[in-house]
Design a protein around this motif. Sequence first.
Motif, PDB file in Angstrom:
ATOM      1  N   LEU A 131     -38.097  26.514  49.991  1.00  0.00           N
ATOM      2  CA  LEU A 131     -38.540  26.272  47.924  1.00  0.00           C
ATOM      3  C   LEU A 131     -39.033  27.249  47.964  1.00  0.00           C
ATOM      4  CD1 LEU A 131     -39.337  23.061  45.968  1.00  0.00           C
ATOM      5  CD2 LEU A 131     -41.502  24.896  46.438  1.00  0.00           C
ATOM      6  N   LEU A 132     -39.422  28.254  46.315  1.00  0.00           N
ATOM      7  CA  LEU A 132     -39.873  29.213  45.242  1.00  0.00           C
ATOM      8  C   LEU A 132     -40.478  28.066  44.662  1.00  0.00           C
ATOM      9  CD1 LEU A 132     -41.018  31.964  45.491  1.00  0.00           C
ATOM     10  CD2 LEU A 132     -39.370  31.796  43.897  1.00  0.00           C
ATOM     11  N   ALA A 133     -41.521  27.674  44.681  1.00  0.00           N
ATOM     12  CA  ALA A 133     -42.477  27.912  43.411  1.00  0.00           C
ATOM     13  C   ALA A 133     -43.340  28.727  42.598  1.00  0.00           C
ATOM     14  CB  ALA A 133     -43.750  26.633  43.920  1.00  0.00           C
ATOM     15  N   THR A 134     -44.746  28.867  42.781  1.00  0.00           N
ATOM     16  CA  THR A 134     -45.874  30.150  42.359  1.00  0.00           C
ATOM     17  C   THR A 134     -45.324  31.615  42.797  1.00  0.00           C
ATOM     18  OG1 THR A 134     -47.878  29.089  43.301  1.00  0.00           O
ATOM     19  CG2 THR A 134     -46.726  28.752  41.151  1.00  0.00           C
ATOM     20  N   GLY A 135     -45.014  31.351  44.651  1.00  0.00           N
ATOM     21  CA  GLY A 135     -44.728  33.101  44.862  1.00  0.00           C
ATOM     22  C   GLY A 135     -45.890  32.747  46.397  1.00  0.00           C
ATOM     23  N   GLU A 160     -35.559  27.398  43.825  1.00  0.00           N
ATOM     24  CA  GLU A 160     -36.045  27.875  43.237  1.00  0.00           C
ATOM     25  C   GLU A 160     -36.855  26.906  42.126  1.00  0.00           C
ATOM     26  OE1 GLU A 160     -36.422  32.203  40.265  1.00  0.00           O
ATOM     27  OE2 GLU A 160     -34.398  31.340  41.231  1.00  0.00           O
ATOM     28  N   LEU A 161     -37.895  26.994  41.312  1.00  0.00           N
ATOM     29  CA  LEU A 161     -38.628  26.212  40.652  1.00  0.00           C
ATOM     30  C   LEU A 161     -39.025  27.204  38.934  1.00  0.00           C
ATOM     31  CD1 LEU A 161     -41.221  23.571  42.349  1.00  0.00           C
ATOM     32  CD2 LEU A 161     -38.306  23.581  41.661  1.00  0.00           C
ATOM     33  N   LYS A 162     -38.209  27.526  38.608  1.00  0.00           N
ATOM     34  CA  LYS A 162     -37.992  28.505  37.519  1.00  0.00           C
ATOM     35  C   LYS A 162     -39.391  29.002  36.852  1.00  0.00           C
ATOM     36  CE  LYS A 162     -34.045  31.151  36.711  1.00  0.00           C
ATOM     37  NZ  LYS A 162     -33.981  32.254  37.176  1.00  0.00           N
ATOM     38  N   GLU A 163     -39.490  27.362  36.471  1.00  0.00           N
ATOM     39  CA  GLU A 163     -40.693  27.815  35.160  1.00  0.00           C
ATOM     40  C   GLU A 163     -41.854  28.393  35.647  1.00  0.00           C
ATOM     41  OE1 GLU A 163     -42.415  23.277  35.098  1.00  0.00           O
ATOM     42  OE2 GLU A 163     -41.004  23.640  33.819  1.00  0.00           O
ATOM     43  N   LEU A 164     -42.056  28.097  36.908  1.00  0.00           N
ATOM     44  CA  LEU A 164     -43.098  28.761  37.630  1.00  0.00           C
ATOM     45  C   LEU A 164     -43.254  30.258  38.069  1.00  0.00           C
ATOM     46  CD1 LEU A 164     -44.161  26.063  40.408  1.00  0.00           C
ATOM     47  CD2 LEU A 164     -44.507  26.347  38.324  1.00  0.00           C
ATOM     48  N   ASN A 165     -42.086  31.009  38.334  1.00  0.00           N
ATOM     49  CA  ASN A 165     -41.781  32.033  37.885  1.00  0.00           C
ATOM     50  C   ASN A 165     -42.493  33.121  38.943  1.00  0.00           C
ATOM     51  OD1 ASN A 165     -40.852  34.239  36.083  1.00  0.00           O
ATOM     52  ND2 ASN A 165     -42.833  35.101  35.556  1.00  0.00           N
ATOM     53  N   GLY A 166     -42.021  32.670  40.600  1.00  0.00           N
ATOM     54  CA  GLY A 166     -42.808  32.934  41.324  1.00  0.00           C
ATOM     55  C   GLY A 166     -41.819  33.998  41.908  1.00  0.00           C
ATOM     56  N   VAL A 167     -40.449  34.037  41.038  1.00  0.00           N
ATOM     57  CA  VAL A 167     -39.493  35.531  41.403  1.00  0.00           C
ATOM     58  C   VAL A 167     -40.702  36.991  41.204  1.00  0.00           C
ATOM     59  CG1 VAL A 167     -38.538  35.674  39.196  1.00  0.00           C
ATOM     60  CG2 VAL A 167     -37.297  36.581  41.613  1.00  0.00           C
ATOM     61  N   GLU A 168     -41.692  36.770  40.435  1.00  0.00           N
ATOM     62  CA  GLU A 168     -42.610  38.014  39.522  1.00  0.00           C
ATOM     63  C   GLU A 168     -43.134  38.506  40.832  1.00  0.00           C
ATOM     64  OE1 GLU A 168     -41.688  40.059  36.473  1.00  0.00           O
ATOM     65  OE2 GLU A 168     -39.611  38.542  36.688  1.00  0.00           O
ATOM     66  N   LYS A 169     -43.241  37.306  41.379  1.00  0.00           N
ATOM     67  CA  LYS A 169     -44.719  37.656  42.550  1.00  0.00           C
ATOM     68  C   LYS A 169     -43.828  38.908  43.670  1.00  0.00           C
ATOM     69  CE  LYS A 169     -48.941  36.085  44.117  1.00  0.00           C
ATOM     70  NZ  LYS A 169     -50.508  35.855  43.365  1.00  0.00           N
ATOM     71  N   ILE A 170     -42.881  37.847  43.996  1.00  0.00           N
ATOM     72  CA  ILE A 170     -42.301  38.922  45.155  1.00  0.00           C
ATOM     73  C   ILE A 170     -41.362  39.965  44.779  1.00  0.00           C
ATOM     74  CG2 ILE A 170     -42.463  36.420  46.436  1.00  0.00           C
ATOM     75  CD1 ILE A 170     -39.070  36.823  45.527  1.00  0.00           C
TER      76      ILE A 170
END
Length: 181
Positions: A131-135, A160-170
């Motif tokens: 799972l990806l949350a905050t990243g 992927e929990l989209k609303e936590l936007n972890g994708v930005e962190k990685i």
Amino acid sequence: MAGSPESKLQLVQRHIRAFPDFPKKGILFRDICPLLKDPAALTAVIDLFEEQVRKNYQQVDLIVGLDARGFLFGPLLAQRLGIGFVLVRKKGKLPGTTVSVAYELEYGKAEAEIQEDAVSPGQKVLLIDDLLATGGTLFAACELMKKRKAEVLGCMVVIELKELNGVEKIKPHSLFSLLQY
């Protein structure tokens, strides 16, 4: 496993349970336990990951799994691909000389580590977790790979929990997620 990617994805999605207010009020927990219990659903996950890797990454040296649920999917995928698997663990869980990175969690700080000889400079790796949350954890794993001078080809998660936007962190690393909520 026979079936279209869409039917496999539907099977996976049917095996994810939601638990409101766990582990605390306001959190909707996505539970993968039913997925692990069902051989067809687990096979579907690995099939979908394998299709993604074979289609987009012709040269992969290692699958790197994050503690602890990345350990459930990573070895199965690595075995299918005929490549090695490496553990990223919480600090203090690996024997021998290790390399570590400190990172921020939503509720404090933590450290992730790998064995010093687990990844060699120049190796091409894919990181995997459930799972990806905050990243934070995936970011730390990417930083560990950077310390070892490995090339991170991308990151893969079941959810992927989209609303936590972890994708930005990685970023700048890419993310492949089977399911988005």
